[in-house]
Design a protein around this motif. Sequence first.
Motif, PDB file in Angstrom:
ATOM      1  N   PRO A 108      33.012  73.993  39.560  1.00 10.79           N
ATOM      2  CA  PRO A 108      31.686  73.940  40.377  1.00 10.79           C
ATOM      3  C   PRO A 108      30.836  75.278  40.423  1.00 10.79           C
ATOM      4  CG  PRO A 108      33.526  73.793  42.165  1.00 10.79           C
ATOM      5  CD  PRO A 108      34.088  73.882  40.690  1.00 10.79           C
ATOM      6  N   ALA A 109      29.778  75.060  40.305  1.00 11.55           N
ATOM      7  CA  ALA A 109      28.887  76.276  40.128  1.00 11.55           C
ATOM      8  C   ALA A 109      29.028  77.341  41.451  1.00 11.55           C
ATOM      9  CB  ALA A 109      27.443  76.173  40.036  1.00 11.55           C
ATOM     10  N   PRO A 110      29.099  78.735  40.981  1.00 11.09           N
ATOM     11  CA  PRO A 110      29.412  79.658  42.259  1.00 11.09           C
ATOM     12  C   PRO A 110      28.275  79.169  43.190  1.00 11.09           C
ATOM     13  CG  PRO A 110      29.270  80.770  40.239  1.00 11.09           C
ATOM     14  CD  PRO A 110      29.016  79.200  40.018  1.00 11.09           C
ATOM     15  N   GLY A 111      28.892  79.063  44.486  1.00 12.82           N
ATOM     16  CA  GLY A 111      27.563  78.945  45.529  1.00 12.82           C
ATOM     17  C   GLY A 111      27.215  77.464  45.944  1.00 12.82           C
ATOM     18  N   ALA A 112      27.806  76.621  44.968  1.00 16.86           N
ATOM     19  CA  ALA A 112      27.401  75.171  45.105  1.00 16.86           C
ATOM     20  C   ALA A 112      28.000  74.667  46.422  1.00 16.86           C
ATOM     21  CB  ALA A 112      28.049  74.462  43.938  1.00 16.86           C
ATOM     22  N   GLU A 113      29.052  75.115  46.761  1.00 15.20           N
ATOM     23  CA  GLU A 113      29.583  74.488  48.210  1.00 15.20           C
ATOM     24  C   GLU A 113      28.906  75.064  49.145  1.00 15.20           C
ATOM     25  OE1 GLU A 113      32.208  72.576  48.670  1.00 15.20           O
ATOM     26  OE2 GLU A 113      32.074  72.095  46.648  1.00 15.20           O
ATOM     27  N   ALA A 114      27.987  76.324  49.144  1.00 16.43           N
ATOM     28  CA  ALA A 114      27.367  76.813  50.197  1.00 16.43           C
ATOM     29  C   ALA A 114      25.771  76.306  49.946  1.00 16.43           C
ATOM     30  CB  ALA A 114      27.413  78.430  50.109  1.00 16.43           C
TER      31      ALA A 114
ATOM     32  N   MET B 253      19.580  71.764  55.583  1.00 13.40           N
ATOM     33  CA  MET B 253      20.953  71.776  56.161  1.00 13.40           C
ATOM     34  C   MET B 253      22.041  72.212  55.199  1.00 13.40           C
ATOM     35  SD  MET B 253      22.949  68.188  57.433  1.00 13.40           S
ATOM     36  CE  MET B 253      21.856  67.941  58.801  1.00 13.40           C
ATOM     37  N   ILE B 254      22.764  73.119  55.774  1.00 14.58           N
ATOM     38  CA  ILE B 254      23.956  73.741  54.869  1.00 14.58           C
ATOM     39  C   ILE B 254      24.636  72.396  54.561  1.00 14.58           C
ATOM     40  CG2 ILE B 254      25.974  75.259  55.241  1.00 14.58           C
ATOM     41  CD1 ILE B 254      24.421  76.695  57.062  1.00 14.58           C
ATOM     42  N   ARG B 255      25.050  72.505  53.509  1.00 14.80           N
ATOM     43  CA  ARG B 255      26.025  71.447  52.862  1.00 14.80           C
ATOM     44  C   ARG B 255      27.205  71.188  53.663  1.00 14.80           C
ATOM     45  NH1 ARG B 255      26.321  69.235  47.023  1.00 14.80           N
ATOM     46  NH2 ARG B 255      28.362  67.887  47.029  1.00 14.80           N
ATOM     47  N   ALA B 256      27.686  72.183  53.988  1.00 18.68           N
ATOM     48  CA  ALA B 256      28.988  71.871  54.712  1.00 18.68           C
ATOM     49  C   ALA B 256      28.804  71.125  56.183  1.00 18.68           C
ATOM     50  CB  ALA B 256      29.664  73.266  55.335  1.00 18.68           C
ATOM     51  N   GLU B 257      27.663  70.924  56.552  1.00 18.67           N
ATOM     52  CA  GLU B 257      27.356  70.287  57.759  1.00 18.67           C
ATOM     53  C   GLU B 257      26.830  68.834  57.329  1.00 18.67           C
ATOM     54  OE1 GLU B 257      24.435  72.426  59.880  1.00 18.67           O
ATOM     55  OE2 GLU B 257      25.898  74.333  60.493  1.00 18.67           O
ATOM     56  N   ALA B 258      26.699  68.618  56.162  1.00 19.08           N
ATOM     57  CA  ALA B 258      26.036  67.146  55.641  1.00 19.08           C
ATOM     58  C   ALA B 258      27.420  66.258  55.920  1.00 19.08           C
ATOM     59  CB  ALA B 258      25.734  67.294  54.163  1.00 19.08           C
ATOM     60  N   VAL B 259      27.344  65.706  56.894  1.00 14.01           N
ATOM     61  CA  VAL B 259      28.287  64.737  57.331  1.00 14.01           C
ATOM     62  C   VAL B 259      27.537  63.514  57.986  1.00 14.01           C
ATOM     63  CG1 VAL B 259      30.165  66.503  57.476  1.00 14.01           C
ATOM     64  CG2 VAL B 259      28.996  65.785  59.425  1.00 14.01           C
ATOM     65  N   ARG B 260      28.439  62.372  58.144  1.00 19.83           N
ATOM     66  CA  ARG B 260      28.030  61.312  58.605  1.00 19.83           C
ATOM     67  C   ARG B 260      27.328  61.466  59.912  1.00 19.83           C
ATOM     68  NH1 ARG B 260      30.686  55.355  58.893  1.00 19.83           N
ATOM     69  NH2 ARG B 260      29.835  55.368  56.745  1.00 19.83           N
ATOM     70  N   ARG B 261      26.280  60.918  60.282  1.00 24.66           N
ATOM     71  CA  ARG B 261      25.200  61.179  61.416  1.00 24.66           C
ATOM     72  C   ARG B 261      24.769  59.873  62.028  1.00 24.66           C
ATOM     73  NH1 ARG B 261      24.433  67.076  62.671  1.00 24.66           N
ATOM     74  NH2 ARG B 261      25.186  67.996  60.655  1.00 24.66           N
ATOM     75  N   GLU B 262      24.964  59.763  63.366  1.00 26.22           N
ATOM     76  CA  GLU B 262      24.310  58.746  64.091  1.00 26.22           C
ATOM     77  C   GLU B 262      22.920  59.136  64.578  1.00 26.22           C
ATOM     78  OE1 GLU B 262      26.724  57.520  67.179  1.00 26.22           O
ATOM     79  OE2 GLU B 262      28.269  56.377  65.981  1.00 26.22           O
ATOM     80  N   ILE B 263      21.887  58.514  64.006  1.00 24.51           N
ATOM     81  CA  ILE B 263      20.635  58.598  64.497  1.00 24.51           C
ATOM     82  C   ILE B 263      19.959  57.663  65.304  1.00 24.51           C
ATOM     83  CG2 ILE B 263      18.411  59.071  63.352  1.00 24.51           C
ATOM     84  CD1 ILE B 263      19.649  59.571  60.765  1.00 24.51           C
ATOM     85  N   TRP B 264      19.707  58.097  66.521  1.00 24.06           N
ATOM     86  CA  TRP B 264      19.162  57.277  67.561  1.00 24.06           C
ATOM     87  C   TRP B 264      17.346  57.171  67.391  1.00 24.06           C
ATOM     88  CZ3 TRP B 264      21.917  53.847  70.233  1.00 24.06           C
ATOM     89  CH2 TRP B 264      23.401  54.216  70.248  1.00 24.06           C
TER      90      TRP B 264
END
Length: 151
Positions: free
Chosen positions: A21-27, A38-49
Motif C-alpha cells: 500500500p502507498a505510504p500514508g494510505a492507511e492514514a 473522516m479518518i479512514r481508521a474510523e470508517a467502520v459500520r455506523r447506525e444512522i438515525w
Amino acid sequence: MLLALSVSMRVQAYGIGAAAPAPGAEAASVDLGAGVVMIRAEAVRREIWTAACLRPVIADFVEPSPHGTDTSLAAPRDPNDRVVYVYRGWTLEGPRAAMALSVLHFAHRASAVLRMRAASARSDLAVKLVVPAGCDASPEAAMAALRRIPG
C-alpha cells in the motif's frame, strides 16, 4: 517469441508479489462531502438515525472495486431494504448499483493512472447505505446525518 516474453513478464510480476500500500494510505481520509472528512481508521459500520425511519440506516464503508470488501452481493436481511452507494459525489441506487460502482471505480483508477496518482485511487472508499424497508429517508438525508456523527 512474443508469447514467451509475455509469459516471462507475467511470471516476473507475480514473483514480485502484491504491491505494498502507498505510504500514508492507511492514514488517508474518507470524503463524506460538504467539506467533511473522516479518518479512514474510523470508517467502520455506523447506525444512522433519521426522523423518517423507525429503524436506523446502516452505513458501511466499502472498497468500490468488485474485488473489495463489499458484501452487497449477499442479500440484505429484509428483501425490501434499499441499498444505495455514495461514491465521489455519485449516488447509485437500483439493481445495477454495484456494477455502476465498479465502472466508476475503474474509470477513476484509469484516470489516476494516466495522471500518475494511482496510489490515491487505490485507497478510495464508498459509503454503502442500507435503508430499511418502509423508510422514506433519502440518501442525501442519511449522508447529512452521517456527517453529524462524531468520529
